[in-house]
Motif scaffolding. Sequence first.
Motif, PDB file in Angstrom:
ATOM      1  N   ARG A  92      -3.487  -6.291  -2.267  1.00  0.00           N
ATOM      2  CA  ARG A  92      -3.690  -5.072  -1.477  1.00  0.00           C
ATOM      3  C   ARG A  92      -2.474  -4.818  -0.593  1.00  0.00           C
ATOM      4  NH1 ARG A  92      -8.551  -7.592  -0.735  1.00  0.00           N
ATOM      5  NH2 ARG A  92      -8.251  -7.861   1.515  1.00  0.00           N
ATOM      6  N   LEU A  93      -1.983  -5.855   0.037  1.00  0.00           N
ATOM      7  CA  LEU A  93      -0.823  -5.734   0.918  1.00  0.00           C
ATOM      8  C   LEU A  93       0.400  -5.246   0.136  1.00  0.00           C
ATOM      9  CD1 LEU A  93       0.239  -6.117   3.780  1.00  0.00           C
ATOM     10  CD2 LEU A  93       0.723  -8.506   3.199  1.00  0.00           C
ATOM     11  N   GLN A  94       0.606  -5.764  -1.063  1.00  0.00           N
ATOM     12  CA  GLN A  94       1.737  -5.337  -1.895  1.00  0.00           C
ATOM     13  C   GLN A  94       1.675  -3.849  -2.226  1.00  0.00           C
ATOM     14  OE1 GLN A  94       1.670  -7.825  -5.378  1.00  0.00           O
ATOM     15  NE2 GLN A  94       2.283  -9.663  -4.240  1.00  0.00           N
ATOM     16  N   SER A  95       0.467  -3.303  -2.317  1.00  0.00           N
ATOM     17  CA  SER A  95       0.326  -1.882  -2.646  1.00  0.00           C
ATOM     18  C   SER A  95       0.886  -0.989  -1.540  1.00  0.00           C
ATOM     19  CB  SER A  95      -1.144  -1.535  -2.922  1.00  0.00           C
ATOM     20  OG  SER A  95      -1.890  -1.448  -1.722  1.00  0.00           O
ATOM     21  N   PHE A  96       1.078  -1.526  -0.335  1.00  0.00           N
ATOM     22  CA  PHE A  96       1.565  -0.750   0.805  1.00  0.00           C
ATOM     23  C   PHE A  96       3.084  -0.811   0.954  1.00  0.00           C
ATOM     24  CE2 PHE A  96      -2.902  -1.126   1.838  1.00  0.00           C
ATOM     25  CZ  PHE A  96      -3.188   0.131   2.353  1.00  0.00           C
ATOM     26  N   GLU A  97       3.770  -1.128  -0.121  1.00  0.00           N
ATOM     27  CA  GLU A  97       5.231  -1.245  -0.084  1.00  0.00           C
ATOM     28  C   GLU A  97       5.896   0.006   0.485  1.00  0.00           C
ATOM     29  OE1 GLU A  97       8.618  -1.538  -3.464  1.00  0.00           O
ATOM     30  OE2 GLU A  97       6.984  -2.991  -3.625  1.00  0.00           O
ATOM     31  N   ASP A  98       5.384   1.186   0.116  1.00  0.00           N
ATOM     32  CA  ASP A  98       5.974   2.451   0.576  1.00  0.00           C
ATOM     33  C   ASP A  98       5.142   3.135   1.658  1.00  0.00           C
ATOM     34  OD1 ASP A  98       8.105   2.225  -1.230  1.00  0.00           O
ATOM     35  OD2 ASP A  98       6.874   3.054  -2.846  1.00  0.00           O
ATOM     36  N   TRP A  99       4.310   2.395   2.343  1.00  0.00           N
ATOM     37  CA  TRP A  99       3.443   2.939   3.400  1.00  0.00           C
ATOM     38  C   TRP A  99       4.316   3.464   4.543  1.00  0.00           C
ATOM     39  CZ3 TRP A  99      -1.210   4.691   3.747  1.00  0.00           C
ATOM     40  CH2 TRP A  99      -1.893   4.740   4.956  1.00  0.00           C
ATOM     41  N   PRO A 100       4.039   4.667   5.032  1.00  0.00           N
ATOM     42  CA  PRO A 100       4.899   5.260   6.064  1.00  0.00           C
ATOM     43  C   PRO A 100       4.753   4.656   7.472  1.00  0.00           C
ATOM     44  CG  PRO A 100       3.132   6.779   5.453  1.00  0.00           C
ATOM     45  CD  PRO A 100       3.032   5.600   4.541  1.00  0.00           C
TER      46      PRO A 100
ATOM     47  N   GLN B 239      -3.032  -4.458   8.526  1.00  0.00           N
ATOM     48  CA  GLN B 239      -4.359  -4.037   8.997  1.00  0.00           C
ATOM     49  C   GLN B 239      -5.108  -3.230   7.933  1.00  0.00           C
ATOM     50  OE1 GLN B 239      -5.888  -5.119  11.735  1.00  0.00           O
ATOM     51  NE2 GLN B 239      -4.049  -6.377  11.947  1.00  0.00           N
ATOM     52  N   MET B 240      -4.366  -2.411   7.204  1.00  0.00           N
ATOM     53  CA  MET B 240      -4.993  -1.625   6.140  1.00  0.00           C
ATOM     54  C   MET B 240      -5.547  -2.553   5.063  1.00  0.00           C
ATOM     55  SD  MET B 240      -4.710   1.552   7.067  1.00  0.00           S
ATOM     56  CE  MET B 240      -4.918   2.552   5.604  1.00  0.00           C
ATOM     57  N   ALA B 241      -4.748  -3.538   4.653  1.00  0.00           N
ATOM     58  CA  ALA B 241      -5.189  -4.472   3.616  1.00  0.00           C
ATOM     59  C   ALA B 241      -6.371  -5.315   4.092  1.00  0.00           C
ATOM     60  CB  ALA B 241      -4.024  -5.371   3.188  1.00  0.00           C
ATOM     61  N   LYS B 242      -6.375  -5.701   5.361  1.00  0.00           N
ATOM     62  CA  LYS B 242      -7.503  -6.479   5.903  1.00  0.00           C
ATOM     63  C   LYS B 242      -8.809  -5.686   5.836  1.00  0.00           C
ATOM     64  CE  LYS B 242      -5.050  -9.429   9.151  1.00  0.00           C
ATOM     65  NZ  LYS B 242      -4.720  -9.660  10.567  1.00  0.00           N
ATOM     66  N   MET B 243      -8.705  -4.375   5.970  1.00  0.00           N
ATOM     67  CA  MET B 243      -9.905  -3.539   5.932  1.00  0.00           C
ATOM     68  C   MET B 243     -10.254  -3.070   4.519  1.00  0.00           C
ATOM     69  SD  MET B 243     -11.049  -3.826   8.851  1.00  0.00           S
ATOM     70  CE  MET B 243     -12.509  -3.187   8.120  1.00  0.00           C
ATOM     71  N   GLY B 244      -9.644  -3.704   3.507  1.00  0.00           N
ATOM     72  CA  GLY B 244     -10.004  -3.429   2.115  1.00  0.00           C
ATOM     73  C   GLY B 244      -9.286  -2.258   1.487  1.00  0.00           C
ATOM     74  N   PHE B 245      -8.321  -1.677   2.192  1.00  0.00           N
ATOM     75  CA  PHE B 245      -7.629  -0.508   1.652  1.00  0.00           C
ATOM     76  C   PHE B 245      -6.507  -0.890   0.694  1.00  0.00           C
ATOM     77  CE2 PHE B 245      -9.329   1.516   5.558  1.00  0.00           C
ATOM     78  CZ  PHE B 245      -9.993   2.570   4.954  1.00  0.00           C
TER      79      PHE B 245
ATOM     80  N   THR C  75      -2.234   8.301   1.348  1.00  0.00           N
ATOM     81  CA  THR C  75      -3.610   8.118   0.877  1.00  0.00           C
ATOM     82  C   THR C  75      -3.892   6.633   0.663  1.00  0.00           C
ATOM     83  OG1 THR C  75      -3.627  10.269  -0.204  1.00  0.00           O
ATOM     84  CG2 THR C  75      -5.270   8.674  -0.935  1.00  0.00           C
ATOM     85  N   ALA C  76      -5.027   6.206   1.199  1.00  0.00           N
ATOM     86  CA  ALA C  76      -5.487   4.828   1.012  1.00  0.00           C
ATOM     87  C   ALA C  76      -6.943   4.886   0.572  1.00  0.00           C
ATOM     88  CB  ALA C  76      -5.341   4.036   2.304  1.00  0.00           C
ATOM     89  N   CYS C  77      -7.324   3.935  -0.270  1.00  0.00           N
ATOM     90  CA  CYS C  77      -8.676   3.907  -0.814  1.00  0.00           C
ATOM     91  C   CYS C  77      -9.241   2.502  -0.660  1.00  0.00           C
ATOM     92  CB  CYS C  77      -8.641   4.314  -2.280  1.00  0.00           C
ATOM     93  SG  CYS C  77     -10.266   4.423  -3.055  1.00  0.00           S
ATOM     94  N   CYS C  78     -10.482   2.400  -0.227  1.00  0.00           N
ATOM     95  CA  CYS C  78     -11.138   1.099  -0.147  1.00  0.00           C
ATOM     96  C   CYS C  78     -11.479   0.643  -1.554  1.00  0.00           C
ATOM     97  CB  CYS C  78     -12.402   1.185   0.696  1.00  0.00           C
ATOM     98  SG  CYS C  78     -13.345  -0.362   0.717  1.00  0.00           S
TER      99      CYS C  78
ATOM    100  N   LEU D 219     -14.659   2.653  -2.563  1.00  0.00           N
ATOM    101  CA  LEU D 219     -13.894   3.706  -3.219  1.00  0.00           C
ATOM    102  C   LEU D 219     -13.717   4.952  -2.353  1.00  0.00           C
ATOM    103  CD1 LEU D 219     -15.370   3.344  -6.815  1.00  0.00           C
ATOM    104  CD2 LEU D 219     -13.246   2.364  -5.926  1.00  0.00           C
ATOM    105  N   LYS D 220     -13.892   4.800  -1.045  1.00  0.00           N
ATOM    106  CA  LYS D 220     -13.670   5.927  -0.130  1.00  0.00           C
ATOM    107  C   LYS D 220     -12.179   6.111   0.052  1.00  0.00           C
ATOM    108  CE  LYS D 220     -15.030   9.193   2.536  1.00  0.00           C
ATOM    109  NZ  LYS D 220     -15.689  10.334   1.942  1.00  0.00           N
TER     110      LYS D 220
END
Length: 142
Positions: free
Chosen positions: A22-30, A41-47, A58-61, A65-66
């Motif tokens: 999940r954390l790797q998916s945020f490579e380009d997170w602004p 924090q996003m990855a800890k919350m399942g995003f 855009t982030a999705c749990c 799937l929200k």
Amino acid sequence: MAFGSIRERFYAFEAMFSYEKRLQSFEDWPFREDCLCTPEQMAKMGFVHCPSENSPDTACCFICLKELEGWEPQDDPRQEHSKRTPNCPVLLLEKKWDELTVGDYLNLNHQRFRFFITKWSDMKMDEFREKTEETLSYIKNL
């Protein structure tokens, strides 16, 4: 990481039980510094970060799937998640991700499947209603 249909996303998210994935998916997170919605924090919350051309934040749990977009630096991922899906199992976890047992993972996967079926069914019902309205409109215009 771009994800297509709800079914494709559901299957792709199978690997997202891993915090590191999940954390790797945020490579380009602004948002990275001086904010509440850091990749950690996003990855800890399942995003999972799933940007599009029109929405780079855009982030999705991966469980409920929200999908959330329009993040601001001071948005708290837990608070934003709970406003939209208060019954998401990620929010109800009483353990840290690295403390979960096999039973916990099986339960989370069961809940994930339940959310998927509900969301998919709702989408199919919306499609059915739309087609029904089109058909009725066509019949009335005969």
